[in-house]
Design a protein around this motif. Sequence first.
Motif, PDB file in Angstrom:
ATOM      1  N   ALA A   1      13.649 -12.186 -40.390  1.00 17.07           N
ATOM      2  CA  ALA A   1      13.457 -12.348 -41.832  1.00 17.07           C
ATOM      3  C   ALA A   1      13.454 -13.824 -42.191  1.00 17.07           C
ATOM      4  O   ALA A   1      12.636 -14.293 -43.001  1.00 17.07           O
TER       5      ALA A   1
ATOM      6  N   ASP B   1      14.037  -8.115 -41.260  1.00 17.97           N
ATOM      7  CA  ASP B   1      12.712  -7.530 -41.068  1.00 17.97           C
ATOM      8  C   ASP B   1      12.814  -6.485 -39.956  1.00 17.97           C
ATOM      9  O   ASP B   1      13.872  -6.324 -39.353  1.00 17.97           O
ATOM     10  N   ASP B   2      11.716  -5.780 -39.702  1.00 18.44           N
ATOM     11  CA  ASP B   2      11.750  -4.729 -38.688  1.00 18.44           C
ATOM     12  C   ASP B   2      12.295  -5.248 -37.347  1.00 18.44           C
ATOM     13  O   ASP B   2      13.074  -4.561 -36.685  1.00 18.44           O
ATOM     14  N   ALA B   3      11.901  -6.446 -36.999  1.00 21.40           N
ATOM     15  CA  ALA B   3      12.319  -6.991 -35.704  1.00 21.40           C
ATOM     16  C   ALA B   3      13.821  -7.270 -35.660  1.00 21.40           C
ATOM     17  O   ALA B   3      14.378  -7.538 -34.596  1.00 21.40           O
ATOM     18  N   ASP B   4      14.476  -7.239 -36.828  1.00 21.69           N
ATOM     19  CA  ASP B   4      15.925  -7.490 -36.868  1.00 21.69           C
ATOM     20  C   ASP B   4      16.753  -6.209 -36.733  1.00 21.69           C
ATOM     21  O   ASP B   4      17.983  -6.244 -36.831  1.00 21.69           O
ATOM     22  N   LEU B   5      16.074  -5.072 -36.559  1.00 26.89           N
ATOM     23  CA  LEU B   5      16.772  -3.801 -36.625  1.00 26.89           C
ATOM     24  C   LEU B   5      17.936  -3.711 -35.627  1.00 26.89           C
ATOM     25  O   LEU B   5      19.035  -3.249 -35.970  1.00 26.89           O
ATOM     26  N   ASP B   6      17.706  -4.176 -34.412  1.00 26.17           N
ATOM     27  CA  ASP B   6      18.783  -4.111 -33.423  1.00 26.17           C
ATOM     28  C   ASP B   6      19.965  -4.980 -33.827  1.00 26.17           C
ATOM     29  O   ASP B   6      21.127  -4.561 -33.736  1.00 26.17           O
TER      30      ASP B   6
ATOM     31  N   ARG C   1      21.801  -3.326 -36.601  1.00 24.20           N
ATOM     32  CA  ARG C   1      22.577  -2.179 -36.118  1.00 24.20           C
ATOM     33  C   ARG C   1      23.899  -2.631 -35.498  1.00 24.20           C
ATOM     34  O   ARG C   1      24.923  -1.981 -35.654  1.00 24.20           O
TER      35      ARG C   1
ATOM     36  N   ASN D   1      17.866  -6.394 -47.972  1.00 22.15           N
ATOM     37  CA  ASN D   1      16.739  -7.075 -48.629  1.00 22.15           C
ATOM     38  C   ASN D   1      16.793  -7.041 -50.144  1.00 22.15           C
ATOM     39  O   ASN D   1      15.758  -7.033 -50.814  1.00 22.15           O
TER      40      ASN D   1
ATOM     41  N   PRO E   1      16.890   0.680 -44.503  1.00 22.74           N
ATOM     42  CA  PRO E   1      15.763   1.378 -43.866  1.00 22.74           C
ATOM     43  C   PRO E   1      16.288   2.614 -43.142  1.00 22.74           C
ATOM     44  O   PRO E   1      17.435   2.643 -42.690  1.00 22.74           O
ATOM     45  N   GLU E   2      15.446   3.609 -43.056  1.00 16.88           N
ATOM     46  CA  GLU E   2      15.834   4.887 -42.436  1.00 16.88           C
ATOM     47  C   GLU E   2      16.491   4.673 -41.056  1.00 16.88           C
ATOM     48  O   GLU E   2      17.460   5.336 -40.714  1.00 16.88           O
ATOM     49  N   GLY E   3      15.957   3.719 -40.303  1.00 15.05           N
ATOM     50  CA  GLY E   3      16.462   3.477 -38.953  1.00 15.05           C
ATOM     51  C   GLY E   3      17.889   2.959 -38.914  1.00 15.05           C
ATOM     52  O   GLY E   3      18.518   2.926 -37.863  1.00 15.05           O
TER      53      GLY E   3
END
Lengths: 525, 525
Positions: free
Chosen positions: B278, B428-433, B436, B452, A499-501
């Motif tokens: 996820a 998923d989006d909530a896993d971004l941190d 990272r 994914n 993802p871009e982020g």
Amino acid sequence: MNLTGEMLIGQKAVKGSRDPIHAINPATNERLEPGYAGGTQADVENACQLAWEAFDRYRETSLEDRATFLETIADEIEALGDALVERAVAESGLPQARIQGERGRTCGQLRLFAKTVRAGEWLDVRVDPAMPDRQPMPRADLRQRHIALGPVVVFGASNFPLAFSVAGGDTASALAAGCPVIVKAHAAHPGTGELVGRAIQAAVKKCGLPEGVFSLMFGSGREVGTALVSDERIKAAGFTGSRSGGIALWKAAQSRPEPIPFYAEMSSINPVFLLPAALKARGEEMGKAFVGSLNMGAGQFCTNPGLVIAIKGPELDVFIKAAGEAVKESSAQTMLTPGIFEAYENGVKSLQDSGKAQEVARGQKGESPNQCQTGLFKTSAQDFLASHALQDEVFGSTSLVVECADEAELKKVAEHLEGQLTATLQMDDADLDAARKLLPTLERKAGRILVNGWPTGVEVCDAMVHGGPFPATSDSRTTSVGTAAIFRFLRPVCYQDLPEGLLPDAIKNDNPLKLRRLLDGKREK
Amino acid sequence: MNLTGEMLIGQKAVKGSRDPIHAINPATNERLEPGYAGGTQADVENACQLAWEAFDRYRETSLEDRATFLETIADEIEALGDALVERAVAESGLPQARIQGERGRTCGQLRLFAKTVRAGEWLDVRVDPAMPDRQPMPRADLRQRHIALGPVVVFGASNFPLAFSVAGGDTASALAAGCPVIVKAHAAHPGTGELVGRAIQAAVKKCGLPEGVFSLMFGSGREVGTALVSDERIKAAGFTGSRSGGIALWKAAQSRPEPIPFYAEMSSINPVFLLPAALKARGEEMGKAFVGSLNMGAGQFCTNPGLVIAIKGPELDVFIKAAGEAVKESSAQTMLTPGIFEAYENGVKSLQDSGKAQEVARGQKGESPNQCQTGLFKTSAQDFLASHALQDEVFGSTSLVVECADEAELKKVAEHLEGQLTATLQMDDADLDAARKLLPTLERKAGRILVNGWPTGVEVCDAMVHGGPFPATSDSRTTSVGTAAIFRFLRPVCYQDLPEGLLPDAIKNDNPLKLRRLLDGKREK
């Protein structure tokens, strides 16, 4: 700045606890203070741990921040002023003008790498966008950039106390790539090392970088060097020095559970081919120019012309006579260390005792310690082909002329050579065909091919190759001088459907670094 | 085309004189004719000498001629028609559709390399023009291009009888770079090897190239391979196979008087990290998709997901349950060779006997020979961290789930991993941190990072990296798949002050190849 004799482990100055090294002024054999006590395994451990902790952050510094850091190092080195020049002269026996020039080269190459970092081409960004509808299978979004290998160990060189030591080419290219650096200072010039090390240490602090980006260690013998190369947190190393030293450390690097790239620049005799028309037209002139190149820096350049190859005959005799006369007039020059002087004397003696090489001329004897007496020898192609020892580098201003029967034998001698940093052709227009026949051999043997120049001296620029097949270096795919040296410390990573982020700036969709990417098979303009 | 069981040494077909190899149809254990008698030291000698004689001419073929040669190979392979597919199916036990797809990839990658050759960026041309008036010293005219390393040995892979064997990625990239290639065919599919070898042989003839550009050798055991890698005329090698085989040959390559680059792609367990959000949102779905990836090609891909890492709890239990059910339903699939099947059985048994891994599920048992029974095991992070053997690759469709106590332990497991070809995040989006935080570790550990997706399958494109830190490969600075693979077989050469008549086209003044050179520090448009 007062020299303290301490190692620099991150931002700390640390006194070693092994036997101290003292620099020797080779011009006087005077011992120079302070002593530099060697590091222990615990010091190695600390330096490696700090480098490791610094790595992830340092490798993701912005192009601008990293370039500024390199420039700040250059500024800090210049700010050392005359103290640096004086100490380097005292520790190396090299003339002041040479050291001043070398300081210019050192700072220039740091600034050149800053420019290379900013341009960002080394990231080699490649983007293959997703093709969700492709048949028979969709393509994912795939992006490649290069990242730094990891902490790098740099071994300072004896013959370039500035340009290939603490802040030299290996350090500059590794830092440019995003690798923290631990320098093992050369024992010949520890004071110069400390001064330059403190300049880098100050630059790290000024730029707000993690302290482990740079450490400087001392140690006599191979203990510290081997421990550094063997540490699992070290991911590559750069070395300039002797063949035996290079191979020993290279083997240590390959014997690790995880082998690492070890870039050793070791041994080269830099053959010069005198082609017939050139020899006929200007044998005498070439003889003089050749000795000028041979004597530069007392012959202590990696690219010193240690071998001359030509077809036997009166034209070659003219060259040999002129060179011999120039050799006889050559003043003795102080060598870098008593050890190097001793090795030079032994190398010349081996030639004399070989029974295969005939002495043409010797230069003037030294009147002070450790002075190199220039030497010129000759041999037949037959003897050269039969005696591998005649290819051994004699580090210093001694060279060997190989007399060939004809063009075919000259080519045979060329094919017989080991890998070289350089190969030189002296040629005139009428030699073009002969040169063309020789060129493929030279390309296979050397990293740099010169025409009508002399190999001594290496320009720091984009196109330079200071490298070549083994044993000139341990890895012919690279150069240790010039901006392409950065590629030694990088590896590619591919990112699929991130993802871009999560994407690093270099490969973000909107290309914030304005790089010319290889996008879907085409180079962006 | 009738198979003759001969080796191809240049344009000749040569019967070996060592014990013959026969392919075995792994689906039936039937022995396939003809026998392929192994080569001797004299055959190795001939192949190396021909390659050496071809080298200087082949490396200087024009970009267009070399590209056409690669395309001609692709055409000749396609012209083999069904005979190739049938023989490859019989020798590998792989389904027809897979072999057809692999043929497409093989020809596609030859054509992609043709495009790369024509574009000429791999020459990395850099020109620093002379500056005769520069102070304090003039600058010489300096030009850099890349040339081929020399003859290359390629070892065919068991698991890609087409795409990573005789005309596979290593061969295509080495030929693209200008290196003659000697292939040591894999003993599992000699007939496929002969067919493809004859296609390359025909292309060499059609294109009027020196015959030594390509040879194909057979041999059981390590005699032929070791002799090839040890020959002084060989300058690099590419290998895809087991860790023990790769390391043995790599050591031979490093023990030569002149060590050479040895590119081994060896061992990877391709960790998949299931991040919490996820896992919570789609544990069941992921469990099924994971087993789909695990079972592809009976798990015999280098990028097979042999390790799953997640935080223990009811969400992970859902994943494990779904995966376990999918495993139970997994049909047995024929493996490539009886030897690979035996090694798989032993690998599974080692897991079972380790006392550290608990069996979650097994797939259906095979009813014909050499069939792989899928396996799923689980272990605790603590046991995984304590037992290095749990990181050993089990080549085939068995995977291990590592249950971590929390995010910190998951990170610890990630840091503990050896080098990998791939690392995958299910997020998923909530896993971004969390992602990272994990990313720097994954970048240090793997050549490719996926989000994914599932690692199995490798796109052949510019951005691909099929490589990674040791032991995934022997050289993390490179990729063996994708167009960047060409860089493995090149080295830079610098030309100083050469007269125009001696300069290669790539670096001539008027830029006849229309390359975007790095000219005086600026990239041309």
